[in-house]
Structures are given as structure tokens and as C-alpha cells.
Write an enzyme that holds these catalytic residues in place. Structure first.
Site, mmCIF file in Angstrom:
data_model
loop_
_atom_site.group_PDB
_atom_site.id
_atom_site.type_symbol
_atom_site.label_atom_id
_atom_site.label_comp_id
_atom_site.label_asym_id
_atom_site.label_seq_id
_atom_site.Cartn_x
_atom_site.Cartn_y
_atom_site.Cartn_z
ATOM 1 N N GLN A 100 0.854 -1.195 0.000
ATOM 2 C CA GLN A 100 0.000 0.000 0.000
ATOM 3 C C GLN A 100 0.886 1.239 0.000
ATOM 4 O OE1 GLN A 100 -3.377 -0.647 3.128
ATOM 5 N NE2 GLN A 100 -1.719 -2.029 3.634
ATOM 6 N N HIS A 118 -1.681 1.470 -4.112
ATOM 7 C CA HIS A 118 -2.072 2.875 -3.917
ATOM 8 C C HIS A 118 -1.233 3.836 -4.747
ATOM 9 C CE1 HIS A 118 -4.157 1.812 0.170
ATOM 10 N NE2 HIS A 118 -4.847 1.452 -0.892
ATOM 11 N N GLY A 194 2.879 -4.461 8.977
ATOM 12 C CA GLY A 194 2.894 -3.011 9.225
ATOM 13 C C GLY A 194 1.738 -2.262 8.608
HETATM 14 P P1 OAD Z 1 -1.221 3.184 8.923
HETATM 15 O O1 OAD Z 1 -0.484 4.440 9.246
HETATM 16 O O2 OAD Z 1 -2.706 3.177 9.010
HETATM 17 O O3 OAD Z 1 -0.731 2.002 9.853
HETATM 18 C C1 OAD Z 1 0.615 1.739 10.053
HETATM 19 C C2 OAD Z 1 0.731 0.500 10.903
HETATM 20 O O4 OAD Z 1 2.115 0.216 11.047
HETATM 21 C C3 OAD Z 1 0.153 0.623 12.314
HETATM 22 O O5 OAD Z 1 -0.650 -0.523 12.583
HETATM 23 C C4 OAD Z 1 1.398 0.619 13.208
HETATM 24 O O6 OAD Z 1 1.163 -0.019 14.458
HETATM 25 C C5 OAD Z 1 2.345 -0.202 12.371
HETATM 26 N N1 OAD Z 1 3.778 0.007 12.623
HETATM 27 C C6 OAD Z 1 4.408 1.093 13.103
HETATM 28 N N2 OAD Z 1 5.732 0.871 13.186
HETATM 29 C C7 OAD Z 1 5.954 -0.389 12.730
HETATM 30 C C8 OAD Z 1 7.104 -1.205 12.554
HETATM 31 N N3 OAD Z 1 8.332 -0.791 12.860
HETATM 32 N N4 OAD Z 1 6.933 -2.457 12.060
HETATM 33 C C9 OAD Z 1 5.697 -2.913 11.730
HETATM 34 N N5 OAD Z 1 4.585 -2.184 11.877
HETATM 35 C C10 OAD Z 1 4.694 -0.944 12.370
HETATM 36 O O7 OAD Z 1 -0.708 2.751 7.476
HETATM 37 P P2 OAD Z 1 -1.365 1.768 6.407
HETATM 38 O O8 OAD Z 1 -2.017 0.614 7.067
HETATM 39 O O9 OAD Z 1 -0.327 1.515 5.380
HETATM 40 O O10 OAD Z 1 -3.792 5.102 1.641
HETATM 41 O O11 OAD Z 1 -2.473 2.706 5.808
HETATM 42 C C11 OAD Z 1 -3.246 2.228 4.764
HETATM 43 C C12 OAD Z 1 -3.553 3.332 3.806
HETATM 44 O O12 OAD Z 1 -4.173 4.416 4.493
HETATM 45 C C13 OAD Z 1 -2.348 3.970 3.160
HETATM 46 O O13 OAD Z 1 -1.856 3.275 2.043
HETATM 47 C C14 OAD Z 1 -2.896 5.297 2.734
HETATM 48 C C15 OAD Z 1 -3.620 5.659 4.013
HETATM 49 O O14 OAD Z 1 -4.565 6.573 3.937
HETATM 50 C C16 OAD Z 1 -3.726 5.935 0.594
HETATM 51 O O15 OAD Z 1 -2.912 6.829 0.506
HETATM 52 C C17 OAD Z 1 -4.745 5.627 -0.455
#
Ligand code: OAD
Length: 255
Positions: A100, A118, A194
Site C-alpha cells: 500500500q 495505492h 505493518g
Molecule cells: P497506517 O499508518 O494506518 O498504519 C501503520 C501500521 O504500522 C500501524 O498498525 C502501526 O502499528 C504499524 N507500525 C508502526 N511501526 C511499525 C514497525 N516498525 N513495524 C511494523 N509495523 C509498524 O498505514 P497503512 O495501514 O499503510 O492510503 O495505511 C493504509 C492506507 O491508508 C495507506 O496506504 C494510505 C492511508 O490513507 C492511501 O494513501 C490511499
């Protein structure tokens, strides 16, 4: 499931999918979407900057935001998770990376044919006629706190050039979505690394994998609710991916 059962399944898998979210790039210093922002962006929820309406209302603010993020990515290096994911491809018959993320850190770590659900910060195009903008974007250093930047203009129709990321309210790129879905439905082991798993349709992929009988493993330092059929490895992406690689194959990624 114990780690040894999981590593056994990984060794026997024919097709593994690694599905990543912003947390996979967090250890490279790229803020996740739900991290608090600073500087000019402090007042904004990223979701407010990521729409066509936001761009039309204030093109310089929006373009400045994406250029700031592109600069952050340019200054960042792939981390241990990106490297371990690339390395995993050497041990399993087939690995598909579906992300993503709009950065290019998987590619810079050496992963091939990465599916970007994305879009990408690196594929700008005209907001009006859709023509790809191929001129080099500025490599001048931007203020650390962010700034407004007037977007370039399309050479064909003079429309504003917009970022190549998918905005809220837009469809995912059709090729990427169908390839991601096909991989999720075909794989035996699916790692969701993540991601908060709240943005659809991307968040549907682990469910599709599960529905087709794959072992689904979430990797995240922050625990969240999952069904009894799924699995959770709690910890940062780099540590957990490297640990899996070592336990399953004895592989140690060179950092
Ligand atoms: P989020 O910012 O929603 O979530 C990030 C996740 O990474 C959280 O669950 C954190 O706990 C976790 N995290 C943080 N540090 C980490 C680490 N070192 N190792 C593993 N995990 C860790 O990001 P996404 O799930 O990618 O969409 O968000 C999904 C979409 O929402 C994005 O692609 C974007 C956004 O709006 C668009 O731009 C269309």
C-alpha cells in the site's frame, strides 16, 4: 500456532505473499499515516490532503505535501524488513510483494515486480488529461517543515500535474488490484506487515487469502483483534521478518 509450525509452513509454501503498509517503511524514517505530523502539516489530517477536492481547492498545498513526502523517501534507505522480504524470494518458489506504500523502498532493496495498490510518489501525471509527467521533479532541498509548492503544468493541456498516488474516493489501479487479489487467493502463506488494515479495498486481501485456505500472519508492534484462524507476530517488521527468515531457512540478510 508456534513459530516452528509457521516456519515449517513457510518452507513448504509454493507461493508466499507479503502485503505491506506504512509500518514496513516506518523504520526507514517515513512517518505512518496515523503518526502525528509536524511543521506545516501539523494542522492537517493526511486524509484531508489526499483527495481530488483538496488538490483542486489548494494545488500548491497538496503538491507541497507530496513533494515533501517524496523528499523524505529520497533521503530514506530501505530497512531490514525490505531487505528480508527481498531475501525471502531466494528461498520460496514464488513470492509476490503487494504494497500500500507509495515509496520505492521495496524496489531499492531489490524486490521485483512490486504491486503498488495505492500508486506511487514517483509517477506524477496531469490531473486533467492524465498524461504522465516525465520531466525530472526538483531535487532542490525543501524546508524540513514543509512548504507550499506550485505544481508543474502538463505539456499537452497546461493542466496541473498531480501526484501518482491513489486519493480517497478514487479507484485503485485496476491491474494492481487484480494482480494483488489473484496472488492473495492463490498463495499458501500471506504475511500482512505493518498495516492498520482499516483502508479498503486493500484490507480485504488478508481476508481473501484466509478464505482460500492460506495461513495469514500479521506482523505489527501494536496488537489488534484478529480472528481465531489468523496469527499475530508482535514486533517491528525488520526484527520479525529477519527472525522468520533465519528460523525457516537459516538465512541472514546482509544489511
Ligand atoms: P497506517 O499508518 O494506518 O498504519 C501503520 C501500521 O504500522 C500501524 O498498525 C502501526 O502499528 C504499524 N507500525 C508502526 N511501526 C511499525 C514497525 N516498525 N513495524 C511494523 N509495523 C509498524 O498505514 P497503512 O495501514 O499503510 O492510503 O495505511 C493504509 C492506507 O491508508 C495507506 O496506504 C494510505 C492511508 O490513507 C492511501 O494513501 C490511499
Amino acid at each position: 500456532m508456534t513459530i516452528s509450525t509457521l516456519t515449517q509452513q513457510l518452507r513448504e509454501a509454493k507461493h508466499v505473499v507479503v502485503f505491506t503498509g506504512a509500518g514496513a517503511s516506518a523504520e526507514s524514517g517515513i512517518p505512518t499515516f496515523r503518526d502525528a505530523l509536524t511543521g506545516l502539516w501539523e494542522r492537517f489530517d493526511p486524509a484531508q490532503l489526499a483527495t481530488a477536492e483538496a488538490f483542486r481547492a489548494d494545488p500548491s498545498l497538496c503538491w507541497g505535501w507530496y513533494e515533501w513526502r517524496r523528499q523524505k523517501v529520497g533521503q530514506a534507505q530501505p530497512n531490514g524488513a525490505h531487505v528480508a522480504i527481498t531475501e525471502l524470494a531466494n528461498y520460496v518458489p514464488k513470492l509476490t510483494v503487494v504494497t500500500q506504500n507509495v515509496d520505492d523502498l521495496h524496489e531499492r532493496a531489490g524486490s521485483q515486480d512490486v504491486i503498488h495498490l495505492h500508486g506511487s510518489l514517483h509517477t506524477p501525471r496531469c490531473i486533467d488529461c492524465g498524461l504522465a509527467y516525465t520531466l525530472p521533479l526538483t531535487s532542490d532541498a525543501l524546508p524540513e517543515d514543509g512548504s507550499r509548492i506550485e505544481p508543474p503544468r502538463c505539456s499537452a493541456c497546461s493542466g496541473y500535474v498531480r501526484s501518482g498516488v491513489v486519493w480517497f474516493g478514487e479507484m485503485l489501479p485496476e491491474d494492481a488490484w487484480s494482480a494483488g487479489l489473484a496472488a492473495a487467493e492463490e498463495c499458501d502463506v500471506f504475511f500482512s506487515v505493518g498495516t492498520s488494515g482499516i483502508v479498503y479495498p486493500a484490507a480485504e486481501l488478508p481476508l481473501r487469502a484466509l478464505g482460500n485456505g492460506a495461513t495469514v500472519v500479521h506482523i505489527n508492534p501494536v496488537r489488534f483483534d484478529i480472528s481465531t484462524q489468523e496469527h499475530f507476530l508482535q514486533g517491528p517488521a525488520s526484527t520479525m521478518m529477519q527472525c522468520l527468515l533465519r528460523e525457516a531457512f537459516g538465512g541472514l540478510p546482509a544489511l
